[in-house]
Scaffold this motif. Structure first.
Motif, PDB file in Angstrom:
ATOM      1  N   HIS A  34     -38.865  54.962 166.090  1.00  0.00           N
ATOM      2  CA  HIS A  34     -37.557  55.060 166.751  1.00  0.00           C
ATOM      3  C   HIS A  34     -37.767  55.503 168.198  1.00  0.00           C
ATOM      4  CE1 HIS A  34     -33.469  55.861 167.666  1.00  0.00           C
ATOM      5  NE2 HIS A  34     -33.085  55.531 166.447  1.00  0.00           N
ATOM      6  N   GLU A  74     -35.018  46.825 168.324  1.00  0.00           N
ATOM      7  CA  GLU A  74     -34.076  46.007 167.546  1.00  0.00           C
ATOM      8  C   GLU A  74     -33.913  46.511 166.121  1.00  0.00           C
ATOM      9  OE1 GLU A  74     -35.186  41.881 167.473  1.00  0.00           O
ATOM     10  OE2 GLU A  74     -35.074  41.724 169.658  1.00  0.00           O
ATOM     11  N   ASP A 100     -30.938  48.724 166.006  1.00  0.00           N
ATOM     12  CA  ASP A 100     -29.663  48.298 166.573  1.00  0.00           C
ATOM     13  C   ASP A 100     -28.478  48.655 165.669  1.00  0.00           C
ATOM     14  OD1 ASP A 100     -30.729  47.364 168.929  1.00  0.00           O
ATOM     15  OD2 ASP A 100     -30.592  45.235 168.391  1.00  0.00           O
ATOM     16  N   ASP A 101     -28.540  48.323 164.402  1.00  0.00           N
ATOM     17  CA  ASP A 101     -27.438  48.609 163.477  1.00  0.00           C
ATOM     18  C   ASP A 101     -27.571  49.982 162.827  1.00  0.00           C
ATOM     19  OD1 ASP A 101     -26.371  46.101 163.977  1.00  0.00           O
ATOM     20  OD2 ASP A 101     -27.414  45.169 162.290  1.00  0.00           O
ATOM     21  N   LEU A 102     -28.749  50.546 162.887  1.00  0.00           N
ATOM     22  CA  LEU A 102     -29.035  51.809 162.205  1.00  0.00           C
ATOM     23  C   LEU A 102     -28.664  53.021 163.045  1.00  0.00           C
ATOM     24  CD1 LEU A 102     -30.324  52.784 159.562  1.00  0.00           C
ATOM     25  CD2 LEU A 102     -32.533  52.751 160.723  1.00  0.00           C
ATOM     26  N   GLY A 103     -28.756  52.875 164.349  1.00  0.00           N
ATOM     27  CA  GLY A 103     -28.506  54.012 165.233  1.00  0.00           C
ATOM     28  C   GLY A 103     -29.661  54.989 165.184  1.00  0.00           C
ATOM     29  N   ARG A 136     -35.300  45.235 155.472  1.00  0.00           N
ATOM     30  CA  ARG A 136     -35.003  44.324 156.577  1.00  0.00           C
ATOM     31  C   ARG A 136     -36.046  44.504 157.665  1.00  0.00           C
ATOM     32  NH1 ARG A 136     -32.285  46.903 160.775  1.00  0.00           N
ATOM     33  NH2 ARG A 136     -31.690  49.039 160.363  1.00  0.00           N
TER      34      ARG A 136
END
Length: 107
Positions: A36, A74, A77-80, A93
């Protein structure tokens, strides 16, 4: 700047880096591990324990794996920023570049 996990990790996911990370910022996707970029404290503990030499400081990333700076970002992106990989476990994923790669390694 941050550390980046590149292509040699795909389908290997040794996890020695996960065990070494003092801030739990290395997350596990379906086919690879990801650092991260906001949670990494740039300590470098992960780099020397990687058995396939997939971890690089962002500025030292070999040219053939430069895209992995964006690939690592990337993934989140949706995980924060969940504040630690341990509580999430394996996430089924990967970013499109990794998901599209042919199977790597043995077998």
């Amino acid at each position: 700047m941050t550390y980046v996990i590149a292509e040699p990790c795909v389908d290997v996911k040794d996890r020695a880096c996960v065990d070494e990370c003092p801030v739990d910022c290395i997350y596990e996707g379906a086919r690879a591990l990801y650092i991260h970029p906001d949670e990494c404290v740039d300590c470098g503990a992960c780099e020397p324990v990687c058995p396939v030499e997939a971890i690089y400081y962002e500025d030292d990333l070999p040219d053939q794996w430069k895209a992995y700076t964006q690939v690592n970002a990337e993934f989140f992106d949706d995980l924060g920023s969940p504040g630690g990989a341990g509580r999430l476990g394996v996430l089924d994923r990967d970013p499109p570049l990794v998901a599209a790669l042919p199977p790597m390694g043995e077998g």
